[in-house]
Design an enzyme around this catalytic site. Structure first.
Site, PDB file in Angstrom:
ATOM      1  N   GLU A 166      -6.833 -14.756   6.084  1.00 36.67           N
ATOM      2  CA  GLU A 166      -8.175 -15.148   6.508  1.00 36.67           C
ATOM      3  C   GLU A 166      -9.159 -13.987   6.526  1.00 36.67           C
ATOM      4  OE1 GLU A 166      -7.851 -17.159  10.237  1.00 36.67           O
ATOM      5  OE2 GLU A 166      -6.383 -18.583   9.475  1.00 36.67           O
ATOM      6  N   CYS A 203       4.587  -8.156  -2.539  1.00 37.78           N
ATOM      7  CA  CYS A 203       3.812  -9.390  -2.517  1.00 37.78           C
ATOM      8  C   CYS A 203       2.659  -9.251  -1.527  1.00 37.78           C
ATOM      9  CB  CYS A 203       4.717 -10.552  -2.111  1.00 37.78           C
ATOM     10  SG  CYS A 203       3.878 -12.146  -2.085  1.00 37.78           S
ATOM     11  N   LEU A 208       0.812  -1.221   0.000  1.00 35.21           N
ATOM     12  CA  LEU A 208       0.000   0.000   0.000  1.00 35.21           C
ATOM     13  C   LEU A 208       0.846   1.272   0.000  1.00 35.21           C
ATOM     14  CD1 LEU A 208      -3.028  -0.756   2.362  1.00 35.21           C
ATOM     15  CD2 LEU A 208      -3.070  -0.344  -0.108  1.00 35.21           C
ATOM     16  N   HIS A 245      -8.579  -8.144   4.268  1.00 37.61           N
ATOM     17  CA  HIS A 245      -7.430  -7.257   4.080  1.00 37.61           C
ATOM     18  C   HIS A 245      -6.723  -7.497   2.740  1.00 37.61           C
ATOM     19  CE1 HIS A 245      -4.330  -4.502   5.396  1.00 37.61           C
ATOM     20  NE2 HIS A 245      -3.403  -5.395   5.103  1.00 37.61           N
TER      21      HIS A 245
END
Length: 151
Positions: A79, A74, A50, A82
């Site tokens: 889970e 990368c 980001l 995000h």
């Protein structure tokens, strides 16, 4: 040396270090491609994917003038939601810089399901996405010059 006098491209590599070993592999591929093209380059690091678009935007405001940029990083699915945010927003921000600021950017931010997929794409002797991103940046630099933007 003034940019207009340079024959070979001058590129900034922006490398996200969240997955350090994968980033190292991407960087090796990018550096190899730039050296093969006899391009000069600088490298900076940021914490994660980001932050890459912001770093490119900051660099564009700097006194050092770059012909193009290589974004390396990368993002591995976890889970939570995000992954989608980081993958989508980093890509969108790079596209915004490309289109609205007319920057030549090679996007080497991997967006993968797992670490195995990341390694397949990062290794020079496999898919070499770092090298591909550098080659894409060089291609876009040449295209930009062809259309008369010699900034």
């Amino acid at each position: 040396m003034m940019k207009e006098m340079r024959k070979k491209p001058h590129v900034l590599i922006v490398e996200a270090r969240f997955y350090e070993k994968i980033s190292d592999a991407l960087l090796k591929g990018a550096v190899s491609a730039l050296q093969k093209a006899e391009a000069s380059y600088d490298t900076i690091t940021v914490p994660g994917a980001l932050e890459i678009p912001a770093a490119i935007a900051f660099a564009e405001q700097n006194k050092i003038s770059y012909d193009g940029y290589v974004a390396l990083g990368c993002v591995i699915r976890g889970e939570t939601y995000h992954f989608e945010i980081v993958a989508n927003d980093s890509c969108r921000a790079l596209m915004d810089l490309t289109v609205h600021k007319r920057l030549a950017i090679g996007n080497g931010i991997l967006t993968v399901e797992n670490e195995e997929q990341a390694w397949e794409r990062a290794k020079q002797d496999d898919k070499n996405k770092g090298g591909f991103a550098a080659e894409a940046a060089l291609c876009m630099i040449a295209l930009k010059k062809r259309f008369g933007d010699n900034r």
